[in-house]
Design a protein around this motif. Structure first.
Motif, PDB file in Angstrom:
ATOM      1  N   THR A 145       0.801  -1.231   0.000  1.00 10.05           N
ATOM      2  CA  THR A 145       0.000   0.000   0.000  1.00 10.05           C
ATOM      3  C   THR A 145       0.830   1.276   0.000  1.00 10.05           C
ATOM      4  O   THR A 145       0.273   2.351  -0.189  1.00 10.05           O
ATOM      5  N   GLN A 146       2.116   1.173   0.224  1.00 13.73           N
ATOM      6  CA  GLN A 146       2.955   2.350   0.345  1.00 13.73           C
ATOM      7  C   GLN A 146       3.922   2.455  -0.833  1.00 13.73           C
ATOM      8  O   GLN A 146       4.053   1.516  -1.618  1.00 13.73           O
ATOM      9  N   GLU A 147       4.593   3.577  -0.929  1.00 14.70           N
ATOM     10  CA  GLU A 147       5.563   3.798  -2.011  1.00 14.70           C
ATOM     11  C   GLU A 147       6.962   4.099  -1.503  1.00 14.70           C
ATOM     12  O   GLU A 147       7.919   4.031  -2.269  1.00 14.70           O
ATOM     13  N   VAL A 148       7.082   4.462  -0.230  1.00  7.48           N
ATOM     14  CA  VAL A 148       8.381   4.816   0.329  1.00  7.48           C
ATOM     15  C   VAL A 148       8.619   4.009   1.595  1.00  7.48           C
ATOM     16  O   VAL A 148       7.747   3.905   2.452  1.00  7.48           O
ATOM     17  N   GLY A 149       9.805   3.434   1.680  1.00  7.94           N
ATOM     18  CA  GLY A 149      10.212   2.698   2.868  1.00  7.94           C
ATOM     19  C   GLY A 149      11.677   2.976   3.147  1.00  7.94           C
ATOM     20  O   GLY A 149      12.302   3.813   2.481  1.00  7.94           O
ATOM     21  N   ARG A 150      12.222   2.279   4.144  1.00  6.38           N
ATOM     22  CA  ARG A 150      13.621   2.464   4.517  1.00  6.38           C
ATOM     23  C   ARG A 150      14.338   1.121   4.444  1.00  6.38           C
ATOM     24  O   ARG A 150      13.844   0.127   4.969  1.00  6.38           O
ATOM     25  N   VAL A 151      15.502   1.137   3.824  1.00  5.36           N
ATOM     26  CA  VAL A 151      16.325  -0.063   3.754  1.00  5.36           C
ATOM     27  C   VAL A 151      17.513   0.137   4.690  1.00  5.36           C
ATOM     28  O   VAL A 151      18.109   1.219   4.733  1.00  5.36           O
ATOM     29  N   ALA A 152      17.832  -0.898   5.468  1.00  2.50           N
ATOM     30  CA  ALA A 152      18.922  -0.824   6.439  1.00  2.50           C
ATOM     31  C   ALA A 152      19.882  -1.975   6.207  1.00  2.50           C
ATOM     32  O   ALA A 152      19.465  -3.107   5.938  1.00  2.50           O
ATOM     33  N   TRP A 153      21.181  -1.672   6.319  1.00  2.00           N
ATOM     34  CA  TRP A 153      22.211  -2.698   6.176  1.00  2.00           C
ATOM     35  C   TRP A 153      23.505  -2.183   6.768  1.00  2.00           C
ATOM     36  O   TRP A 153      23.641  -1.002   7.062  1.00  2.00           O
ATOM     37  N   ILE A 154      24.441  -3.077   6.935  1.00  2.00           N
ATOM     38  CA  ILE A 154      25.767  -2.685   7.401  1.00  2.00           C
ATOM     39  C   ILE A 154      26.653  -2.543   6.171  1.00  2.00           C
ATOM     40  O   ILE A 154      26.960  -3.522   5.492  1.00  2.00           O
ATOM     41  N   SER A 155      27.041  -1.318   5.906  1.00  5.81           N
ATOM     42  CA  SER A 155      27.869  -0.996   4.743  1.00  5.81           C
ATOM     43  C   SER A 155      29.340  -1.157   5.105  1.00  5.81           C
ATOM     44  O   SER A 155      29.778  -0.616   6.114  1.00  5.81           O
ATOM     45  N   PRO A 156      30.108  -1.876   4.271  1.00  6.40           N
ATOM     46  CA  PRO A 156      31.540  -1.965   4.538  1.00  6.40           C
ATOM     47  C   PRO A 156      32.217  -0.594   4.498  1.00  6.40           C
ATOM     48  O   PRO A 156      33.200  -0.359   5.191  1.00  6.40           O
ATOM     49  N   ALA A 157      31.669   0.317   3.716  1.00  9.83           N
ATOM     50  CA  ALA A 157      32.275   1.636   3.558  1.00  9.83           C
ATOM     51  C   ALA A 157      31.826   2.635   4.622  1.00  9.83           C
ATOM     52  O   ALA A 157      32.585   3.528   4.995  1.00  9.83           O
ATOM     53  N   ALA A 158      30.582   2.507   5.109  1.00  5.77           N
ATOM     54  CA  ALA A 158      30.028   3.560   5.948  1.00  5.77           C
ATOM     55  C   ALA A 158      29.401   3.079   7.254  1.00  5.77           C
ATOM     56  O   ALA A 158      28.840   3.885   7.986  1.00  5.77           O
ATOM     57  N   GLY A 159      29.432   1.798   7.550  1.00  8.44           N
ATOM     58  CA  GLY A 159      28.814   1.293   8.773  1.00  8.44           C
ATOM     59  C   GLY A 159      27.316   1.098   8.609  1.00  8.44           C
ATOM     60  O   GLY A 159      26.811   0.921   7.504  1.00  8.44           O
ATOM     61  N   LEU A 160      26.617   1.135   9.708  1.00 10.43           N
ATOM     62  CA  LEU A 160      25.169   0.925   9.700  1.00 10.43           C
ATOM     63  C   LEU A 160      24.472   2.086   9.000  1.00 10.43           C
ATOM     64  O   LEU A 160      24.658   3.242   9.377  1.00 10.43           O
ATOM     65  N   LEU A 161      23.695   1.774   7.965  1.00 16.40           N
ATOM     66  CA  LEU A 161      22.966   2.793   7.197  1.00 16.40           C
ATOM     67  C   LEU A 161      21.484   2.454   7.157  1.00 16.40           C
ATOM     68  O   LEU A 161      21.107   1.281   7.098  1.00 16.40           O
ATOM     69  N   VAL A 162      20.679   3.483   7.164  1.00 18.90           N
ATOM     70  CA  VAL A 162      19.240   3.369   6.961  1.00 18.90           C
ATOM     71  C   VAL A 162      18.867   4.490   6.006  1.00 18.90           C
ATOM     72  O   VAL A 162      19.016   5.663   6.332  1.00 18.90           O
ATOM     73  N   LEU A 163      18.416   4.114   4.804  1.00 17.24           N
ATOM     74  CA  LEU A 163      18.120   5.113   3.781  1.00 17.24           C
ATOM     75  C   LEU A 163      16.715   4.928   3.211  1.00 17.24           C
ATOM     76  O   LEU A 163      16.273   3.795   2.999  1.00 17.24           O
ATOM     77  N   PRO A 164      16.033   6.029   2.928  1.00 16.03           N
ATOM     78  CA  PRO A 164      14.708   5.922   2.310  1.00 16.03           C
ATOM     79  C   PRO A 164      14.826   5.596   0.825  1.00 16.03           C
ATOM     80  O   PRO A 164      15.756   6.045   0.155  1.00 16.03           O
ATOM     81  N   VAL A 165      13.879   4.804   0.353  1.00 18.98           N
ATOM     82  CA  VAL A 165      13.788   4.481  -1.075  1.00 18.98           C
ATOM     83  C   VAL A 165      12.318   4.415  -1.451  1.00 18.98           C
ATOM     84  O   VAL A 165      11.471   4.089  -0.630  1.00 18.98           O
ATOM     85  N   ASN A 166      12.026   4.768  -2.699  1.00 14.53           N
ATOM     86  CA  ASN A 166      10.682   4.480  -3.178  1.00 14.53           C
ATOM     87  C   ASN A 166      10.748   3.106  -3.835  1.00 14.53           C
ATOM     88  O   ASN A 166      11.773   2.712  -4.383  1.00 14.53           O
ATOM     89  N   TYR A 167       9.663   2.357  -3.739  1.00 20.25           N
ATOM     90  CA  TYR A 167       9.706   0.936  -4.072  1.00 20.25           C
ATOM     91  C   TYR A 167       8.370   0.447  -4.613  1.00 20.25           C
ATOM     92  O   TYR A 167       7.352   1.123  -4.497  1.00 20.25           O
ATOM     93  N   VAL A 168       8.414  -0.750  -5.173  1.00 24.42           N
ATOM     94  CA  VAL A 168       7.221  -1.512  -5.526  1.00 24.42           C
ATOM     95  C   VAL A 168       7.439  -2.935  -5.021  1.00 24.42           C
ATOM     96  O   VAL A 168       8.559  -3.328  -4.698  1.00 24.42           O
ATOM     97  N   VAL A 169       6.370  -3.694  -4.973  1.00 22.37           N
ATOM     98  CA  VAL A 169       6.459  -5.103  -4.608  1.00 22.37           C
ATOM     99  C   VAL A 169       6.072  -5.923  -5.820  1.00 22.37           C
ATOM    100  O   VAL A 169       5.027  -5.686  -6.439  1.00 22.37           O
ATOM    101  N   ARG A 170       6.925  -6.852  -6.191  1.00 20.03           N
ATOM    102  CA  ARG A 170       6.657  -7.783  -7.293  1.00 20.03           C
ATOM    103  C   ARG A 170       6.878  -9.191  -6.759  1.00 20.03           C
ATOM    104  O   ARG A 170       7.964  -9.506  -6.275  1.00 20.03           O
ATOM    105  N   ASP A 171       5.839  -9.997  -6.848  1.00 22.45           N
ATOM    106  CA  ASP A 171       5.864 -11.335  -6.257  1.00 22.45           C
ATOM    107  C   ASP A 171       6.210 -11.179  -4.773  1.00 22.45           C
ATOM    108  O   ASP A 171       5.555 -10.435  -4.093  1.00 22.45           O
ATOM    109  N   ASP A 172       7.240 -11.830  -4.286  1.00 16.03           N
ATOM    110  CA  ASP A 172       7.645 -11.696  -2.888  1.00 16.03           C
ATOM    111  C   ASP A 172       8.965 -10.929  -2.802  1.00 16.03           C
ATOM    112  O   ASP A 172       9.827 -11.240  -1.992  1.00 16.03           O
TER     113      ASP A 172
END
Length: 137
Positions: free
Chosen positions: A20-47
């Motif tokens: 139902t939404q278009e914007v979410g946040r993706v989080a991961w541990i970046s080798p270059a920058a450490g823990l990151l949480v960034l907004p992205v616009n997205y769609v869902v296709r299958d799973d």
């Protein structure tokens, strides 16, 4: 008296809300920058959660396949009602030419200017969510 409600959502309800939404946040541990949480616009296709980015972006690290979390929510601050869905999974870059062509035609459209030709997917391994309603019951 405010009793309110705070409850877990079942996985199928989480999947419905995720779409139902278009914007979410993706989080991961970046080798270059450490823990990151960034907004992205997205769609869902299958799973799969799908977003696109620039190959020069730190988000391009996710093309290599990383453990990620993806969160989306809808909250009404004035009423104290809302929900949040959390996806745990692994990122990847799709390679199927037909699938990529379909994403170019009907995939997420980046808000940021510039070339955003790298598609990244997050395969839903686990999905959970919560709903909160502070209305008087």
């Amino acid at each position: 008296m405010h009793e309110g409600m705070f409850a877990a959502l079942d996985p199928e309800d989480c999947r419905v809300l995720l779409r139902t939404q278009e914007v979410g946040r993706v989080a991961w541990i970046s080798p270059a920058a450490g823990l990151l949480v960034l907004p992205v616009n997205y769609v869902v296709r299958d799973d799969l959660v799908v977003f696109r980015t620039s190959r020069a972006s730190v988000l391009a690290e996710l093309a290599e396949g990383r453990e990620v979390s993806f969160q989306v929510d809808d909250i009404d601050v004035s009423t104290g009602n809302g929900w949040s869905v959390l996806v745990q999974g692994v990122s990847a870059t799709p390679t199927d030419p037909a699938w990529l062509e379909a994403l170019r035609a009907d995939g997420p459209m980046p808000w940021a200017k510039g070339e955003r030709d790298l598609f990244v997917t997050v395969a839903v391994r686990e999905i959970s969510g919560r709903v909160v309603d502070r209305e008087e019951k």
